[in-house]
Design a protein around this motif. Structure first.
Motif, PDB file in Angstrom:
ATOM      1  N   UNK B  37       0.844  -1.203   0.000  1.00 57.74           N
ATOM      2  CA  UNK B  37       0.000   0.000   0.000  1.00 57.74           C
ATOM      3  C   UNK B  37       0.876   1.250   0.000  1.00 57.74           C
ATOM      4  N   UNK B  38       0.303   2.363  -0.430  1.00 53.71           N
ATOM      5  CA  UNK B  38       1.023   3.640  -0.325  1.00 53.71           C
ATOM      6  C   UNK B  38      -0.005   4.751  -0.158  1.00 53.71           C
ATOM      7  N   UNK B  39       0.392   5.811   0.506  1.00 49.55           N
ATOM      8  CA  UNK B  39      -0.524   6.938   0.740  1.00 49.55           C
ATOM      9  C   UNK B  39      -1.023   7.449  -0.606  1.00 49.55           C
ATOM     10  N   UNK B  40      -2.351   7.491  -0.753  1.00 53.31           N
ATOM     11  CA  UNK B  40      -2.950   7.988  -1.990  1.00 53.31           C
ATOM     12  C   UNK B  40      -2.545   7.198  -3.223  1.00 53.31           C
ATOM     13  N   UNK B  41      -2.099   5.952  -3.009  1.00 51.75           N
ATOM     14  CA  UNK B  41      -1.636   5.077  -4.100  1.00 51.75           C
ATOM     15  C   UNK B  41      -0.556   5.750  -4.960  1.00 51.75           C
ATOM     16  N   UNK B  42       0.263   6.569  -4.308  1.00 48.86           N
ATOM     17  CA  UNK B  42       1.297   7.342  -5.021  1.00 48.86           C
ATOM     18  C   UNK B  42       2.467   6.448  -5.474  1.00 48.86           C
ATOM     19  N   UNK B  43       2.694   5.351  -4.732  1.00 49.61           N
ATOM     20  CA  UNK B  43       3.729   4.374  -5.102  1.00 49.61           C
ATOM     21  C   UNK B  43       5.085   5.036  -5.353  1.00 49.61           C
ATOM     22  N   UNK B  44       5.633   5.702  -4.318  1.00 53.24           N
ATOM     23  CA  UNK B  44       6.862   6.472  -4.508  1.00 53.24           C
ATOM     24  C   UNK B  44       8.117   5.613  -4.385  1.00 53.24           C
ATOM     25  N   UNK B  93       4.369  14.249   3.138  1.00 57.13           N
ATOM     26  CA  UNK B  93       4.675  13.253   2.115  1.00 57.13           C
ATOM     27  C   UNK B  93       6.144  12.865   2.113  1.00 57.13           C
ATOM     28  N   UNK B  94       7.016  13.874   2.186  1.00 60.69           N
ATOM     29  CA  UNK B  94       8.458  13.615   2.130  1.00 60.69           C
ATOM     30  C   UNK B  94       8.963  12.969   3.418  1.00 60.69           C
ATOM     31  N   UNK B  95       8.505  13.502   4.560  1.00 58.80           N
ATOM     32  CA  UNK B  95       9.071  13.064   5.845  1.00 58.80           C
ATOM     33  C   UNK B  95       8.425  11.807   6.414  1.00 58.80           C
ATOM     34  N   UNK B  96       7.187  11.532   5.991  1.00 61.03           N
ATOM     35  CA  UNK B  96       6.497  10.381   6.592  1.00 61.03           C
ATOM     36  C   UNK B  96       6.041   9.360   5.546  1.00 61.03           C
ATOM     37  N   UNK B  97       5.125   9.763   4.662  1.00 65.42           N
ATOM     38  CA  UNK B  97       4.508   8.777   3.757  1.00 65.42           C
ATOM     39  C   UNK B  97       5.542   8.077   2.863  1.00 65.42           C
ATOM     40  N   UNK B  98       6.467   8.874   2.355  1.00 66.57           N
ATOM     41  CA  UNK B  98       7.477   8.326   1.451  1.00 66.57           C
ATOM     42  C   UNK B  98       8.319   7.246   2.132  1.00 66.57           C
ATOM     43  N   UNK B  99       8.625   7.489   3.395  1.00 63.30           N
ATOM     44  CA  UNK B  99       9.417   6.533   4.179  1.00 63.30           C
ATOM     45  C   UNK B  99       8.565   5.308   4.516  1.00 63.30           C
TER      46      UNK B  99
END
Lengths: 175, 175
Positions: B37-44, B93-99
């Protein structure tokens, strides 16, 4: 359930039946979580099990009014124990390992839910300060995920995923 | 392999046999990763597959001389695509979701390795700048994990894990 089938069957479930979740199932979810890897085996995680309707309502409010959270019979809130990681690894512990370790534990919970025939959703958008007040969370713990869990009320299609060719590189990123 | 058995059998493997990893197995590992899974299905996420001995040697050096990295037939380096998360979610997004998103993908790789009879280790301690130079990684991608993978050369015991009673709370953190 077979592992790859579990991965393929996982969806973000936002609609639940009225069926309760058994204490034994909750224990299996947390048992999977605690077996996740962590930097230096520090295990900087805690889990709050919420069933109280009023508390779930407050959590849904704190999570930008994502009301499906309060419809789940159980909500698990995952906490990162910042001090545990900081003591061992300083800033990299707080900013990276602590977040990664609790994310690995969260992913184990999501997959374990599927293996138990349950459904869950990783909610990351919420007001951390509000969640800390609602759940009486001490200063040095950071809520990192809210996971509503229940029996899925229906089928959800797999969202579009980036194809392997787009995300895989060989030997170096730039050729 | 059954899901809970997979979770229980996972170890941090730091010793590998000379057996090669098949391309088909690598594809299954990355396929499991991209279904996270990824936040907002961004798949970073992006993944670099490294087999070249010289590159593996350099990665081991960049990872504070953890020489077992170069003994693995394959090393997967996981990258967070900071811009993808930032565009949608800004700093969170950078500090939490991406990680978190890349950690969930990493955890899927570790479990998929077990299900395939392989062993892996999540290496988080490394000089990011050195890894970026070695693998020609663009500015806005952050290497978040180095995963050596191979056939385990021996058995590894489960490290001590915190008991459930120590990490679980009901309704609130503080009573």
């Amino acid at each position: 359930m077979e592992f790859f089938e579990t991965v393929k069957n996982r969806r973000s479930i936002r609609s639940f039946t009225c069926d309760e979740i058994l204490e034994n199932e909750i224990k299996q979810l947390i048992d999977a979580a605690r077996l996740a890897p962590s930097a230096g085996n520090v295990q900087p995680w805690n889990f709050i099990i919420v069933k109280n309707n009023e508390t779930k309502h407050k959590l849904a409010k704190a999570a930008l009014d994502q009301s499906f959270i309060e419809e789940a019979p159980v909500v698990i809130v995952v906490l990162a124990d910042l001090n545990r990681s900081k003591l061992r690894y300083g800033n990299r512990g707080v900013n990276l390992y602590c977040i990664q370790d609790t994310a690995a534990a969260t992913q184990n919970i999501l997959l374990a839910a599927v293996a138990l025939g349950l459904g869950a959703c990783w909610v990351g958008a919420f007001q951390e300060d509000m969640v800390k007040i609602i759940l009486k969370i001490p200063e040095d713990f950071k809520p990192v995920a809210i996971i509503p869990i229940g029996k899925p009320a229906g089928k959800v299609n797999m969202p579009q995923k980036r194809p392997i060719e787009e995300i895989i590189h060989y030997e170096t990123f730039v050729k």
